[in-house]
Design a protein around this motif. Structure first.
Motif, PDB file in Angstrom:
ATOM      1  N   GLN A   1     -47.194   6.203  -9.146  1.00 46.15           N
ATOM      2  CA  GLN A   1     -48.569   6.091  -9.643  1.00 46.15           C
ATOM      3  C   GLN A   1     -48.819   6.951 -10.881  1.00 46.15           C
ATOM      4  O   GLN A   1     -49.544   6.539 -11.772  1.00 46.15           O
ATOM      5  CB  GLN A   1     -49.567   6.478  -8.551  1.00 46.15           C
ATOM      6  CG  GLN A   1     -49.685   5.448  -7.458  1.00 46.15           C
ATOM      7  CD  GLN A   1     -50.662   5.850  -6.370  1.00 46.15           C
ATOM      8  OE1 GLN A   1     -50.744   7.021  -5.998  1.00 46.15           O
ATOM      9  NE2 GLN A   1     -51.386   4.889  -5.849  1.00 46.15           N
ATOM     10  N   THR A   2     -48.241   8.142 -10.905  1.00 44.26           N
ATOM     11  CA  THR A   2     -48.555   9.068 -12.005  1.00 44.26           C
ATOM     12  C   THR A   2     -47.595   8.982 -13.184  1.00 44.26           C
ATOM     13  O   THR A   2     -47.996   9.228 -14.315  1.00 44.26           O
ATOM     14  CB  THR A   2     -48.592  10.529 -11.499  1.00 44.26           C
ATOM     15  OG1 THR A   2     -47.304  10.881 -10.977  1.00 44.26           O
ATOM     16  CG2 THR A   2     -49.660  10.717 -10.428  1.00 44.26           C
ATOM     17  N   LYS A   3     -46.332   8.640 -12.930  1.00 42.67           N
ATOM     18  CA  LYS A   3     -45.336   8.638 -14.003  1.00 42.67           C
ATOM     19  C   LYS A   3     -44.750   7.257 -14.282  1.00 42.67           C
ATOM     20  O   LYS A   3     -44.134   7.050 -15.316  1.00 42.67           O
ATOM     21  CB  LYS A   3     -44.195   9.595 -13.649  1.00 42.67           C
ATOM     22  CG  LYS A   3     -44.645  11.034 -13.497  1.00 42.67           C
ATOM     23  CD  LYS A   3     -43.475  11.903 -13.074  1.00 42.67           C
ATOM     24  CE  LYS A   3     -43.931  13.321 -12.803  1.00 42.67           C
ATOM     25  NZ  LYS A   3     -42.856  14.142 -12.250  1.00 42.67           N
ATOM     26  N   GLY A   4     -44.862   6.349 -13.315  1.00 41.80           N
ATOM     27  CA  GLY A   4     -44.282   5.022 -13.478  1.00 41.80           C
ATOM     28  C   GLY A   4     -42.828   4.957 -13.027  1.00 41.80           C
ATOM     29  O   GLY A   4     -42.366   3.917 -12.572  1.00 41.80           O
ATOM     30  N   GLU A   5     -42.121   6.073 -13.154  1.00 49.25           N
ATOM     31  CA  GLU A   5     -40.732   6.152 -12.697  1.00 49.25           C
ATOM     32  C   GLU A   5     -40.353   7.623 -12.561  1.00 49.25           C
ATOM     33  O   GLU A   5     -41.022   8.494 -13.107  1.00 49.25           O
ATOM     34  CB  GLU A   5     -39.780   5.462 -13.663  1.00 49.25           C
ATOM     35  CG  GLU A   5     -39.670   6.125 -15.022  1.00 49.25           C
ATOM     36  CD  GLU A   5     -38.701   5.407 -15.937  1.00 49.25           C
ATOM     37  OE1 GLU A   5     -37.781   6.080 -16.447  1.00 49.25           O
ATOM     38  OE2 GLU A   5     -38.863   4.192 -16.154  1.00 49.25           O
ATOM     39  N   GLY A   6     -39.289   7.869 -11.805  1.00 45.16           N
ATOM     40  CA  GLY A   6     -38.834   9.244 -11.679  1.00 45.16           C
ATOM     41  C   GLY A   6     -37.849   9.435 -10.541  1.00 45.16           C
ATOM     42  O   GLY A   6     -37.496   8.485  -9.830  1.00 45.16           O
ATOM     43  N   TRP A   7     -37.441  10.689 -10.384  1.00 46.74           N
ATOM     44  CA  TRP A   7     -36.434  11.092  -9.405  1.00 46.74           C
ATOM     45  C   TRP A   7     -37.066  11.953  -8.327  1.00 46.74           C
ATOM     46  O   TRP A   7     -38.009  12.695  -8.589  1.00 46.74           O
ATOM     47  CB  TRP A   7     -35.348  11.909 -10.095  1.00 46.74           C
ATOM     48  CG  TRP A   7     -34.544  11.138 -11.086  1.00 46.74           C
ATOM     49  CD1 TRP A   7     -34.797  10.997 -12.427  1.00 46.74           C
ATOM     50  CD2 TRP A   7     -33.357  10.397 -10.832  1.00 46.74           C
ATOM     51  NE1 TRP A   7     -33.835  10.209 -13.000  1.00 46.74           N
ATOM     52  CE2 TRP A   7     -32.931   9.835 -12.051  1.00 46.74           C
ATOM     53  CE3 TRP A   7     -32.598  10.155  -9.683  1.00 46.74           C
ATOM     54  CZ2 TRP A   7     -31.791   9.046 -12.161  1.00 46.74           C
ATOM     55  CZ3 TRP A   7     -31.455   9.375  -9.791  1.00 46.74           C
ATOM     56  CH2 TRP A   7     -31.065   8.826 -11.023  1.00 46.74           C
ATOM     57  N   LEU A   8     -36.498  11.872  -7.107  1.00 48.16           N
ATOM     58  CA  LEU A   8     -36.943  12.723  -6.003  1.00 48.16           C
ATOM     59  C   LEU A   8     -35.727  13.134  -5.176  1.00 48.16           C
ATOM     60  O   LEU A   8     -34.896  12.293  -4.821  1.00 48.16           O
ATOM     61  CB  LEU A   8     -37.943  11.983  -5.100  1.00 48.16           C
ATOM     62  CG  LEU A   8     -38.494  12.809  -3.940  1.00 48.16           C
ATOM     63  CD1 LEU A   8     -39.389  13.949  -4.448  1.00 48.16           C
ATOM     64  CD2 LEU A   8     -39.267  11.934  -2.965  1.00 48.16           C
ATOM     65  N   ASP A   9     -35.649  14.431  -4.874  1.00 46.09           N
ATOM     66  CA  ASP A   9     -34.607  14.976  -3.992  1.00 46.09           C
ATOM     67  C   ASP A   9     -35.162  15.090  -2.580  1.00 46.09           C
ATOM     68  O   ASP A   9     -36.294  15.551  -2.397  1.00 46.09           O
ATOM     69  CB  ASP A   9     -34.178  16.372  -4.452  1.00 46.09           C
ATOM     70  CG  ASP A   9     -33.472  16.361  -5.794  1.00 46.09           C
ATOM     71  OD1 ASP A   9     -32.771  15.383  -6.084  1.00 46.09           O
ATOM     72  OD2 ASP A   9     -33.623  17.346  -6.543  1.00 46.09           O
TER      73      ASP A   9
END
Length: 148
Positions: free
Chosen positions: A107-115
């Motif tokens: 929602q906030t970035k459109g894409e990204g990484w999560l550990d």
């Protein structure tokens, strides 16, 4: 001391397990390939493909997942029994609100990484994992990850 046959067997086993390890670039490419499929064929068609256990979106430890912003699973290549379930309150092994965190990134970035920590599909052990996700179709995201 290992015999020649045993050494070959160990090498084959180690080689097979290493072949399942994905790289950051492979993960990102896999998700981008999924995004393109959704753009070309529409959301319903790509979700059907992501859920196909013999489809092209299951490669070793890589499998596509998809969620809407309410936390409902729309695709999970590794476990079709989860599709349609609301996992908004799902926590990983360390207590991280996994789906909520992924929704926030979409929602906030459109894409990204999560550990996070997740059960490895082959080793059947809780393992550190990193996933890359990308928003599609307004209120949904898709992603995959690799085990560290």
């Amino acid at each position: 001391m290992l015999s020649k046959i045993s050494k070959v067997g160990v090498s084959l086993v180690l080689g097979m397990s290493l072949s399942y390890a994905a790289t950051v670039d492979e993960v990102k490419s896999f998700v981008n390939e999924g995004v393109e499929l959704c753009k070309q064929q529409g959301t319903e068609a790509c979700l059907k493909e992501f859920n196909d256990p013999k489809g092209k979106f299951i490669r070793g430890e890589l499998y596509m997942f998809a969620y809407d912003f309410n936390g409902v699973n729309k695709a999970l290549g590794s476990n079709s029994k989860i599709v349609g379930k609301n996992l908004y309150k799902l926590k990983d092994a360390s207590g991280l609100m996994l789906i909520q965190e992924l929704i926030n990134i979409a929602q906030t970035k459109g894409e990204g990484w999560l550990d996070y920590k997740w059960s490895h599909p082959i080793k059947k052990k809780i393992t550190p994992k990193t996933s890359f996700i990308k928003r599609i179709d307004g209120d949904m995201f898709i992603g995959t990850g690799y085990y560290k």
